[in-house]
Design a protein around this motif. Sequence first.
Motif, short mmCIF file in Angstrom:
data_model
loop_
_atom_site.label_atom_id
_atom_site.label_comp_id
_atom_site.label_asym_id
_atom_site.label_seq_id
_atom_site.Cartn_x
_atom_site.Cartn_y
_atom_site.Cartn_z
N THR A 224 1.76 -5.92 11.95
CA THR A 224 1.81 -5.75 13.30
C THR A 224 0.54 -4.36 13.48
O THR A 224 0.59 -3.71 12.52
N PRO A 225 0.23 -4.33 14.74
CA PRO A 225 -0.77 -3.38 15.06
C PRO A 225 0.04 -1.93 14.86
O PRO A 225 -0.55 -0.83 14.47
N GLU A 226 1.45 -1.81 15.33
CA GLU A 226 2.12 -0.55 15.08
C GLU A 226 2.45 -0.31 13.76
O GLU A 226 2.19 0.83 13.38
N ALA A 227 2.71 -1.10 12.94
CA ALA A 227 2.84 -0.87 11.50
C ALA A 227 1.34 -0.47 10.96
O ALA A 227 1.35 0.41 10.01
N CYS A 228 0.43 -0.99 11.27
CA CYS A 228 -0.96 -0.44 10.98
C CYS A 228 -1.46 0.90 11.33
O CYS A 228 -1.84 1.62 10.48
N LYS A 229 -1.03 1.06 12.49
CA LYS A 229 -1.04 2.46 13.01
C LYS A 229 -0.44 3.60 12.29
O LYS A 229 -0.83 4.61 11.73
N HIS A 230 0.70 3.19 11.91
CA HIS A 230 1.86 4.15 11.06
C HIS A 230 1.26 4.22 9.63
O HIS A 230 1.33 5.13 9.27
N LEU A 231 0.69 3.04 9.13
CA LEU A 231 0.22 3.26 7.87
C LEU A 231 -0.99 4.33 7.86
O LEU A 231 -1.22 5.17 6.79
N TRP A 232 -1.86 3.95 8.87
CA TRP A 232 -3.19 5.21 8.81
C TRP A 232 -2.59 6.37 8.99
O TRP A 232 -3.51 7.43 8.37
N LEU B 64 0.89 -1.16 0.03
CA LEU B 64 0.03 -0.02 -0.05
C LEU B 64 0.89 1.26 0.06
O LEU B 64 1.89 1.16 0.81
N ALA B 65 0.51 2.22 -0.80
CA ALA B 65 1.35 3.63 -0.94
C ALA B 65 0.29 4.60 -1.06
O ALA B 65 -0.73 4.52 -1.52
N PHE B 66 0.91 5.74 -0.66
CA PHE B 66 0.25 7.17 -0.86
C PHE B 66 1.07 7.86 -1.82
O PHE B 66 2.15 8.39 -1.26
N THR B 67 0.47 8.60 -2.78
CA THR B 67 0.94 9.19 -3.82
C THR B 67 0.66 10.67 -3.81
O THR B 67 -0.51 10.97 -3.12
N PRO B 68 1.37 11.67 -4.65
CA PRO B 68 0.57 12.92 -4.57
C PRO B 68 -0.89 12.92 -5.23
O PRO B 68 -1.51 13.73 -5.17
N PHE B 69 -1.06 11.75 -6.07
CA PHE B 69 -2.34 11.76 -6.79
C PHE B 69 -3.43 10.89 -6.16
O PHE B 69 -4.62 11.05 -6.59
N GLY B 70 -2.97 9.93 -5.23
CA GLY B 70 -3.97 9.33 -4.43
C GLY B 70 -3.56 8.15 -3.86
O GLY B 70 -2.22 7.92 -3.84
N PHE B 71 -4.27 7.27 -3.63
CA PHE B 71 -4.03 5.88 -2.81
C PHE B 71 -3.95 4.66 -3.75
O PHE B 71 -4.55 4.60 -4.55
N THR B 72 -2.75 3.82 -3.70
CA THR B 72 -2.41 2.75 -4.68
C THR B 72 -2.26 1.45 -3.99
O THR B 72 -1.51 1.76 -2.87
N VAL B 73 -2.39 0.38 -4.61
CA VAL B 73 -2.14 -0.68 -4.17
C VAL B 73 -1.08 -1.45 -5.14
O VAL B 73 -1.51 -1.60 -6.49
#
Length: 575
Positions: free
Chosen positions: A276-284, A222-231
Amino acid sequence: MLSRFMSGSIRNLEREYNCTVRLLDDSEYTCTIQRDAKGQYLFDLTCHHLNLLEKDYFGIRYVDPDKQRHWLGFTKCIAKQMKSQPPFTMCLRVKFYPPDPAALKEEITRYLVFLQIKRDLYHGRLLCKTSDAAMLAAYILQAEVGDYDPGKHPEGYSSKFQFFPKHSEKLERRISDIHKTELIGQTPEESELNFLQKAQELETYGVDPHPCKDVSGNPAFLAFTPFGFTVLQGNRRVHFLKWDEVTKLKFEAKTFHIYANQKEDKKIILTYFAPTPEACKHLWKCGVENQAFYKLDKSSQVRTVSSSNLFFKGSRFRYSGRVAKEVMEQSAKIKREPPEIHRAGLVPSRSCPSITHGPRLTSVPRQRRRAVHISIMEGLESLRDSAHSTPVRSVSHGDSFMPRHRHHTTDAGEGGSSQQVISDEAYCPSDSVLPTPTAEHSLELAVARHPNGAPCSIEEEESEAGTPEGQVAEFGPDGRVLRLGRTRKSLPNNEVQELHKFILSVLRMFLVTMGLLFALLSLLIMLTESDLDIAFLRDIRKTPEFQQFHFEYFCPLRRWVACKFRWMGGFLIDK
């Protein structure tokens, strides 16, 4: 008097500590800050050191003792975020990639973004075809060594430089041909700008991948770019949602949800699972910040967001800073002489070698390069060992989280079935089992060591924050380490954390239930005991059901409670 002076000096030392920020050219900036200093202070010091005004695109990243990566919060105290003992080591990186790098006002900003994207290319985060890869590498070559000179650049000179994790002789020849014929006369500024414009056209421009799994258990990024969310899965982009389409980002434990509205009122929900839950929170948090930065028109529109529903609030987070449109407006107001850029004085990189510092061997020996192949369908899986912004706990953790169908390159004598060949027709720089240089016996490891003698990681952003986990350093008045002591881990293990979260959930449910019962009881008393002449109360009192409940149940219960209170009062008076 002397003892008082010494004790005062020691207290001053305790209130200060050193922070080292590793810059994009791998040089290091070290400063002394107060123990209660916030992240904004350190960030401003670093930007002042770089003479950088367009600083909203950048951030400072650090690693906690559990190897989880974070962006330094500018409104919070640094020491409380690090969860370890000073001195601290962090990295300056591009946090929000500019949608149009050519629109940046100052050359110093474009140069720093150029260094970041060059790292992305080298570590496999910027995927591209062979033709694009050759052009990008040629721009880097022109920017750092200048025009082709037969006297300085003998045959095969491009093979001594490393632009990607791995590449073939055919790709090296393409790079040399472009550098020799198409880029003559370009200044470093022009080459860097052309590089940025070329990189901006790629689908994975600005991608900082977070490893996850989909609902079927397949690995995804999962990644966030200047134009939107991408998988991303493999080397393909399987989902792309513009920021205007994303309505909500939510997480609970390891589960991450993306809510979106597409054309014709089509609502979709994507669900992924972080390691991990920590990775999920960082992703959010990264998603919330990117959406606010790129989507909103003004920073005054930023709102505090919650990770869960009304009763179970979970984590709450608010993006602090200006948004992209405000940054562009402020950049247009900059009026000063362009600061000088020192390109020739770069420090040799531990992970992304600058080609101005002498030849570097490619990661595949020349005699085996033609026999080595990397399947293009492996895609971004190699990034689990690369320097993305989500956790790289250990090699064993990455191996257990990702599928085990990757076959590492073997020597020619071990048979050709497990060998890998670089595809010249569909080059994918992330398709590498060695995303960083394998300099296990180099002098760099002898220099980069922990205080206890253990070698540091040579990945670009695998910098340990503070002293090693489980140890505390005790410093004397002269700043030297007196001793290293063992301490217990600062964080409980996953099982204890899960138990605490379960207890908190049960406690929340109990409190919510008691609150609802209290509200119902209050309403019942208002209906039966009060003389309030309100329309809806009067209508309820007139219903047959309420009158039956009032005379058959509530009145006897009230008389019983009153009798008990009178008995207790008489008992207390008699005593």
